[in-house]
Design a protein around this motif. Structure first.
Motif: not given
Length: 111
Positions: A56-57, A84-90, A93-96
């Motif tokens: 998202a923006a 917790e999200l990192a393994p799922l979204v990569g 995506r987390i850095v973004s």
């Protein structure tokens, strides 16, 4: 000013984290939290997780971070959600998301 110019101005304002559209979205989001059946912190973390997954923006984060801030949510809860999200979204995506959250937080702190 033409309708196209008015619409363009409104969209630019929304993208920059302001204006009546963002205010309406903030009210809508806050009202939805009151009826979700979850405690407010959990509901906000679910929403932030969805924003990360959607890439998202920053303006989208702004609405939810404003609600989280006014509700006293700790930054550690958001950080834990990102972990917790990192393994799922990569990692990309987390850095973004981290950059967009930072941008939204800067908007919140601007008077």
């Amino acid at each position: 000013m033409s309708m196209d110019q008015d619409f363009g101005a409104a969209i630019r304002e929304l993208a920059q984290g302001g204006g009546p559209v963002l205010e309406a979205l903030a009210k809508q989001s806050e009202n939805a939290l009151q009826h979700a059946g979850l405690d407010p912190q959990t509901a906000l973390l679910v929403r932030i997780a969805a924003l990360v997954a959607l890439d998202a923006a920053p303006a989208s984060y702004l609405v939810h971070l404003g609600i989280a801030d006014s509700g006293g949510m700790k930054a550690e809860a958001i950080e834990a959600t990102l972990i917790e999200l990192a393994p799922l979204v990569g990692s990309a995506r987390i850095v973004s998301a981290a950059g967009k959250i930072d941008q939204a937080l800067r908007e919140l702190s601007t008077p």
